[in-house]
Design an enzyme around this catalytic site. Structure first.
Site, PDB file in Angstrom:
ATOM      1  N   GLY A  48       0.828  -1.129  -0.012  1.00 37.61           N
ATOM      2  CA  GLY A  48      -0.113   0.013   0.004  1.00 37.61           C
ATOM      3  C   GLY A  48       0.737   1.179  -0.192  1.00 37.61           C
ATOM      4  O   GLY A  48       0.394   2.224  -0.647  1.00 37.61           O
ATOM      5  N   GLU A 103       4.083   4.090   6.078  1.00 35.71           N
ATOM      6  CA  GLU A 103       2.745   3.279   5.899  1.00 35.71           C
ATOM      7  C   GLU A 103       1.725   3.945   5.089  1.00 35.71           C
ATOM      8  O   GLU A 103       1.714   5.121   5.205  1.00 35.71           O
ATOM      9  CB  GLU A 103       2.166   2.958   7.470  1.00 35.71           C
ATOM     10  CG  GLU A 103       2.393   1.660   7.800  1.00 35.71           C
ATOM     11  CD  GLU A 103       1.448   0.499   7.260  1.00 35.71           C
ATOM     12  OE1 GLU A 103       1.186   0.547   6.176  1.00 35.71           O
ATOM     13  OE2 GLU A 103       0.948  -0.462   7.935  1.00 35.71           O
ATOM     14  N   ASP A 104       0.683   3.200   4.525  1.00 36.47           N
ATOM     15  CA  ASP A 104      -0.179   3.757   3.741  1.00 36.47           C
ATOM     16  C   ASP A 104      -1.391   4.333   4.820  1.00 36.47           C
ATOM     17  O   ASP A 104      -1.668   5.694   4.807  1.00 36.47           O
ATOM     18  CB  ASP A 104      -0.782   3.071   2.758  1.00 36.47           C
ATOM     19  CG  ASP A 104      -1.023   1.543   3.075  1.00 36.47           C
ATOM     20  OD1 ASP A 104      -1.186   1.386   4.716  1.00 36.47           O
ATOM     21  OD2 ASP A 104      -1.982   0.889   2.611  1.00 36.47           O
ATOM     22  N   ASP A 107      -4.648   2.018  11.082  1.00 34.97           N
ATOM     23  CA  ASP A 107      -6.140   2.001  11.165  1.00 34.97           C
ATOM     24  C   ASP A 107      -6.215   1.430  12.649  1.00 34.97           C
ATOM     25  O   ASP A 107      -6.256   2.252  13.434  1.00 34.97           O
ATOM     26  CB  ASP A 107      -6.539   0.981  10.059  1.00 34.97           C
ATOM     27  CG  ASP A 107      -7.932   0.534  10.144  1.00 34.97           C
ATOM     28  OD1 ASP A 107      -8.826   1.482  10.569  1.00 34.97           O
ATOM     29  OD2 ASP A 107      -8.549  -0.252   9.894  1.00 34.97           O
ATOM     30  N   GLY A 109      -3.905  -0.221  14.109  1.00 33.23           N
ATOM     31  CA  GLY A 109      -2.673  -0.147  14.803  1.00 33.23           C
ATOM     32  C   GLY A 109      -2.049  -1.619  15.003  1.00 33.23           C
ATOM     33  O   GLY A 109      -0.748  -1.758  15.372  1.00 33.23           O
ATOM     34  N   THR A 111      -1.066  -4.098  12.741  1.00 39.62           N
ATOM     35  CA  THR A 111      -0.197  -4.503  12.031  1.00 39.62           C
ATOM     36  C   THR A 111       1.413  -3.957  12.529  1.00 39.62           C
ATOM     37  O   THR A 111       2.253  -4.974  12.615  1.00 39.62           O
ATOM     38  CB  THR A 111      -0.347  -3.695  10.372  1.00 39.62           C
ATOM     39  OG1 THR A 111      -1.621  -4.358  10.131  1.00 39.62           O
ATOM     40  CG2 THR A 111       0.720  -4.393   9.427  1.00 39.62           C
ATOM     41  N   LEU A 112       1.233  -2.800  12.646  1.00 39.70           N
ATOM     42  CA  LEU A 112       2.761  -2.198  13.127  1.00 39.70           C
ATOM     43  C   LEU A 112       3.047  -2.754  14.599  1.00 39.70           C
ATOM     44  O   LEU A 112       4.255  -2.959  14.612  1.00 39.70           O
ATOM     45  CB  LEU A 112       2.542  -0.834  13.195  1.00 39.70           C
ATOM     46  CG  LEU A 112       3.021   0.128  12.040  1.00 39.70           C
ATOM     47  CD1 LEU A 112       3.178   1.671  12.154  1.00 39.70           C
ATOM     48  CD2 LEU A 112       4.236  -0.371  11.374  1.00 39.70           C
ATOM     49  N   ARG A 171      -5.475   0.520  -7.045  1.00 36.73           N
ATOM     50  CA  ARG A 171      -4.054   0.913  -6.667  1.00 36.73           C
ATOM     51  C   ARG A 171      -3.677   2.142  -7.387  1.00 36.73           C
ATOM     52  O   ARG A 171      -3.124   3.007  -6.930  1.00 36.73           O
ATOM     53  CB  ARG A 171      -3.244  -0.107  -6.354  1.00 36.73           C
ATOM     54  CG  ARG A 171      -3.394  -1.163  -5.399  1.00 36.73           C
ATOM     55  CD  ARG A 171      -2.058  -2.042  -5.009  1.00 36.73           C
ATOM     56  NE  ARG A 171      -2.347  -3.201  -4.559  1.00 36.73           N
ATOM     57  CZ  ARG A 171      -2.320  -3.317  -3.171  1.00 36.73           C
ATOM     58  NH1 ARG A 171      -2.207  -2.246  -2.277  1.00 36.73           N
ATOM     59  NH2 ARG A 171      -2.428  -4.461  -2.393  1.00 36.73           N
TER      60      ARG A 171
END
Ligand code: 5GP
Length: 187
Positions: A48, A103-104, A107, A109, A111-112, A171
């Site tokens: 992303g 990051e895109d 949301d 959080g 994932t990070l 995308r």
């Protein structure tokens, strides 16, 4: 495209607005890393952030390198196991470098947080580790992630374009659109 459910797109952030904000982020990042002899590495999270990263690096007028990581999506399983795998790691050492994770969207959080990307970069002796996100959806946050640079704060909407997808589509849009789903909000 036949497999996608019926939905429509509505422009949320135009290409001009994105370009202006990316330019401002470039200035912000130049000021945050003023010593040009200190190496700066921008790390884009695939897929992303690829389009954002491509524009952002050209808005930063100082020496830098860039690389990409890929992490598995946390999905439903991870909400119980708390595991996000790093699928593609960095090519080179981060030792002594300022690292800025790009990051895109931030949301939930998860994932990070659960990829332990930030912790892993610190453990590998990065000189500093920062986070730059294009979009921030604070109302969806489940775990706190410190963010140094943020492009736009948006409402709880599913967005596509400018690198962000729905089922790998959209995308390539030059703008950011919100998707109005007939049925469900995707995971
Ligand atoms: P988090 O782990 O913070 O919930 O989510 C981060 C990732 O979820 C983003 O990098 C992105 O890949 C995906 N994501 C979250 N919200 C959206 C959205 O509105 N649109 C798209 N295309 N992806 C999203």
């Amino acid at each position: 495209m036949n497999s996608l459910p019926l939905h429509k797109l509505e422009v949320m952030i135009t290409a001009e607005e994105i370009a202006k904000r990316v330019g401002e982020l470039g200035r912000e990042i130049e000021e945050a890393y003023p010593h040009h002899d200190e190496p700066l590495l921008l790390v884009g999270v695939l897929k992303g952030a690829a389009v954002f990263l491509a524009d952002l690096i050209r808005a930063i007028n100082r020496p830098l390198e860039y690389d990409f990581v890929a992490v598995s999506s946390y999905g439903k399983a991870t909400q119980t196991s708390g595991e996000v795998r790093i699928l593609k790691d960095l090519d080179a050492s981060v030792q002594g470098k300022h690292v800025l994770v790009v990051e895109d969207i931030l949301d939930t959080g998860l994932t990070l947080r659960f990829s332990y990307l930030i912790e892993s970069l610190k453990a590998r002796h990065a000189k500093s580790v920062g986070v730059c996100v294009l979009l921030d959806k604070p109302s969806r946050r489940r775990v706190q992630v410190p963010v140094q640079h943020s492009g736009f704060t948006i409402e709880d909407r599913y967005v596509v374009g400018y690198g962000m997808d729905y089922a790998e589509q959209y995308r390539n849009l030059g703008y950011i659109a919100q998707v109005e789903f007939e049925k469900e909000y995707p995971d």
